[in-house]
Design a protein around this motif. Structure first.
Motif, mmCIF file in Angstrom:
data_model
loop_
_atom_site.group_PDB
_atom_site.id
_atom_site.type_symbol
_atom_site.label_atom_id
_atom_site.label_comp_id
_atom_site.label_asym_id
_atom_site.label_seq_id
_atom_site.Cartn_x
_atom_site.Cartn_y
_atom_site.Cartn_z
ATOM 1 N N GLY A 40 55.459 49.463 48.602
ATOM 2 C CA GLY A 40 54.959 49.294 49.959
ATOM 3 C C GLY A 40 54.757 47.835 50.322
ATOM 4 O O GLY A 40 55.039 46.933 49.547
ATOM 5 N N ASN A 41 54.252 47.647 51.508
ATOM 6 C CA ASN A 41 53.970 46.288 51.969
ATOM 7 C C ASN A 41 52.808 45.703 51.185
ATOM 8 O O ASN A 41 51.826 46.378 50.913
ATOM 9 C CB ASN A 41 53.620 46.300 53.455
ATOM 10 C CG ASN A 41 54.798 46.676 54.307
ATOM 11 O OD1 ASN A 41 55.935 46.506 53.901
ATOM 12 N ND2 ASN A 41 54.536 47.208 55.483
ATOM 13 N N GLN A 42 52.929 44.440 50.837
ATOM 14 C CA GLN A 42 51.838 43.749 50.159
ATOM 15 C C GLN A 42 51.124 42.903 51.195
ATOM 16 O O GLN A 42 51.745 42.109 51.887
ATOM 17 C CB GLN A 42 52.373 42.871 49.028
ATOM 18 C CG GLN A 42 51.287 42.229 48.219
ATOM 19 C CD GLN A 42 51.831 41.578 46.966
ATOM 20 O OE1 GLN A 42 52.885 41.934 46.486
ATOM 21 N NE2 GLN A 42 51.103 40.625 46.453
ATOM 22 N N GLN A 43 49.811 43.102 51.313
ATOM 23 C CA GLN A 43 49.021 42.356 52.273
ATOM 24 C C GLN A 43 47.891 41.655 51.558
ATOM 25 O O GLN A 43 47.358 42.158 50.576
ATOM 26 C CB GLN A 43 48.465 43.299 53.341
ATOM 27 C CG GLN A 43 49.541 43.966 54.168
ATOM 28 C CD GLN A 43 48.951 44.875 55.222
ATOM 29 O OE1 GLN A 43 47.752 45.024 55.356
ATOM 30 N NE2 GLN A 43 49.819 45.500 55.990
ATOM 31 N N SER A 44 47.520 40.486 52.061
ATOM 32 C CA SER A 44 46.456 39.700 51.456
ATOM 33 C C SER A 44 45.259 39.674 52.403
ATOM 34 O O SER A 44 45.417 39.579 53.621
ATOM 35 C CB SER A 44 46.952 38.284 51.191
ATOM 36 O OG SER A 44 45.966 37.535 50.547
ATOM 37 N N PHE A 45 44.063 39.769 51.840
ATOM 38 C CA PHE A 45 42.835 39.823 52.619
ATOM 39 C C PHE A 45 41.788 38.957 51.931
ATOM 40 O O PHE A 45 41.641 39.019 50.715
ATOM 41 C CB PHE A 45 42.363 41.286 52.710
ATOM 42 C CG PHE A 45 41.058 41.458 53.418
ATOM 43 C CD1 PHE A 45 40.999 41.468 54.796
ATOM 44 C CD2 PHE A 45 39.882 41.602 52.704
ATOM 45 C CE1 PHE A 45 39.795 41.627 55.446
ATOM 46 C CE2 PHE A 45 38.669 41.755 53.344
ATOM 47 C CZ PHE A 45 38.632 41.777 54.728
ATOM 48 N N THR B 225 45.220 43.723 43.628
ATOM 49 C CA THR B 225 44.877 42.627 42.724
ATOM 50 C C THR B 225 43.717 41.902 43.378
ATOM 51 O O THR B 225 43.839 41.425 44.511
ATOM 52 C CB THR B 225 46.064 41.670 42.522
ATOM 53 O OG1 THR B 225 47.169 42.397 41.998
ATOM 54 C CG2 THR B 225 45.696 40.534 41.588
ATOM 55 N N VAL B 226 42.587 41.864 42.688
ATOM 56 C CA VAL B 226 41.391 41.199 43.201
ATOM 57 C C VAL B 226 41.249 39.874 42.476
ATOM 58 O O VAL B 226 41.247 39.832 41.246
ATOM 59 C CB VAL B 226 40.130 42.066 42.986
ATOM 60 C CG1 VAL B 226 38.883 41.326 43.459
ATOM 61 C CG2 VAL B 226 40.263 43.414 43.685
ATOM 62 N N THR B 227 41.142 38.796 43.234
ATOM 63 C CA THR B 227 40.931 37.469 42.665
ATOM 64 C C THR B 227 39.660 36.902 43.280
ATOM 65 O O THR B 227 39.520 36.871 44.494
ATOM 66 C CB THR B 227 42.117 36.537 42.977
ATOM 67 O OG1 THR B 227 43.329 37.161 42.534
ATOM 68 C CG2 THR B 227 41.957 35.194 42.296
ATOM 69 N N ILE B 228 38.751 36.469 42.414
ATOM 70 C CA ILE B 228 37.507 35.861 42.872
ATOM 71 C C ILE B 228 37.527 34.409 42.405
ATOM 72 O O ILE B 228 37.673 34.136 41.222
ATOM 73 C CB ILE B 228 36.277 36.601 42.304
ATOM 74 C CG1 ILE B 228 36.354 38.091 42.643
ATOM 75 C CG2 ILE B 228 34.996 35.968 42.848
ATOM 76 C CD1 ILE B 228 35.322 38.932 41.929
ATOM 77 N N ILE B 229 37.395 33.505 43.368
ATOM 78 C CA ILE B 229 37.465 32.075 43.087
ATOM 79 C C ILE B 229 36.201 31.414 43.624
ATOM 80 O O ILE B 229 35.750 31.729 44.731
ATOM 81 C CB ILE B 229 38.697 31.444 43.773
ATOM 82 C CG1 ILE B 229 39.973 32.121 43.296
ATOM 83 C CG2 ILE B 229 38.755 29.941 43.532
ATOM 84 C CD1 ILE B 229 41.207 31.729 44.078
ATOM 85 N N VAL C 255 34.619 33.519 46.595
ATOM 86 C CA VAL C 255 35.473 33.968 47.693
ATOM 87 C C VAL C 255 36.411 34.997 47.085
ATOM 88 O O VAL C 255 37.008 34.754 46.034
ATOM 89 C CB VAL C 255 36.266 32.797 48.323
ATOM 90 C CG1 VAL C 255 37.218 33.306 49.382
ATOM 91 C CG2 VAL C 255 35.324 31.748 48.874
ATOM 92 N N ILE C 256 36.511 36.139 47.736
ATOM 93 C CA ILE C 256 37.298 37.247 47.197
ATOM 94 C C ILE C 256 38.610 37.352 47.963
ATOM 95 O O ILE C 256 38.627 37.377 49.187
ATOM 96 C CB ILE C 256 36.527 38.573 47.322
ATOM 97 C CG1 ILE C 256 35.192 38.471 46.586
ATOM 98 C CG2 ILE C 256 37.360 39.738 46.806
ATOM 99 C CD1 ILE C 256 34.226 39.582 46.896
ATOM 100 N N LYS C 257 39.706 37.398 47.210
ATOM 101 C CA LYS C 257 41.029 37.615 47.779
ATOM 102 C C LYS C 257 41.531 38.941 47.245
ATOM 103 O O LYS C 257 41.512 39.174 46.032
ATOM 104 C CB LYS C 257 41.996 36.498 47.387
ATOM 105 C CG LYS C 257 43.389 36.704 47.908
ATOM 106 C CD LYS C 257 44.322 35.602 47.433
ATOM 107 C CE LYS C 257 45.750 35.892 47.836
ATOM 108 N NZ LYS C 257 46.677 34.947 47.237
ATOM 109 N N VAL C 258 41.937 39.830 48.128
ATOM 110 C CA VAL C 258 42.467 41.126 47.728
ATOM 111 C C VAL C 258 43.900 41.221 48.192
ATOM 112 O O VAL C 258 44.195 41.016 49.373
ATOM 113 C CB VAL C 258 41.636 42.286 48.356
ATOM 114 C CG1 VAL C 258 42.232 43.629 47.970
ATOM 115 C CG2 VAL C 258 40.185 42.193 47.937
ATOM 116 N N GLU C 259 44.806 41.495 47.268
ATOM 117 C CA GLU C 259 46.203 41.757 47.597
ATOM 118 C C GLU C 259 46.419 43.252 47.437
ATOM 119 O O GLU C 259 46.368 43.785 46.341
ATOM 120 C CB GLU C 259 47.125 40.982 46.670
ATOM 121 C CG GLU C 259 47.047 39.494 46.874
ATOM 122 C CD GLU C 259 47.954 38.747 45.921
ATOM 123 O OE1 GLU C 259 49.044 39.251 45.585
ATOM 124 O OE2 GLU C 259 47.553 37.655 45.486
#
Length: 89
Positions: free
Chosen positions: A2-7, A70-74, A82-86
């Protein structure tokens, strides 16, 4: 695939990091936090997660897979998470 979206999501002051991750994943999937089927406690030790990033002098990154994301916390320049969710849906 599916489509990959970043938030991106920045926890509000006083918000537990585990709560912020659940909120970020729900928002990335356009789901209600209460109605989403994913339970963070099935994948992540929430007490350990909440203990991270408390010493705002640390510069760290944490990444994990959960609920087709994929959750990335930086840590930002002030050491706040700051949380980035793909989303992979």
């Amino acid at each position: 695939m599916g489509n990959q979206q970043s938030f991106h999501y920045e926890p509000v002051e006083g918000e537990e990091l585990s709560t912020a991750v659940v909120t970020a994943v729900a928002e990335a999937h356009d789901e209600d936090v209460i109605e989403q089927k994913w339970l963070i406690s099935e994948d992540i030790n929430t007490d350990a997660l909440d203990g991270l990033f408390q010493d705002h002098q640390l510069k760290m990154t944490l990444q994990f897979e959960a609920d087709t994301t994929t959750v990335t916390i930086i840590a930002d320049e002030m050491g706040y998470p700051v949380i980035k969710v793909e989303s992979h849906r």
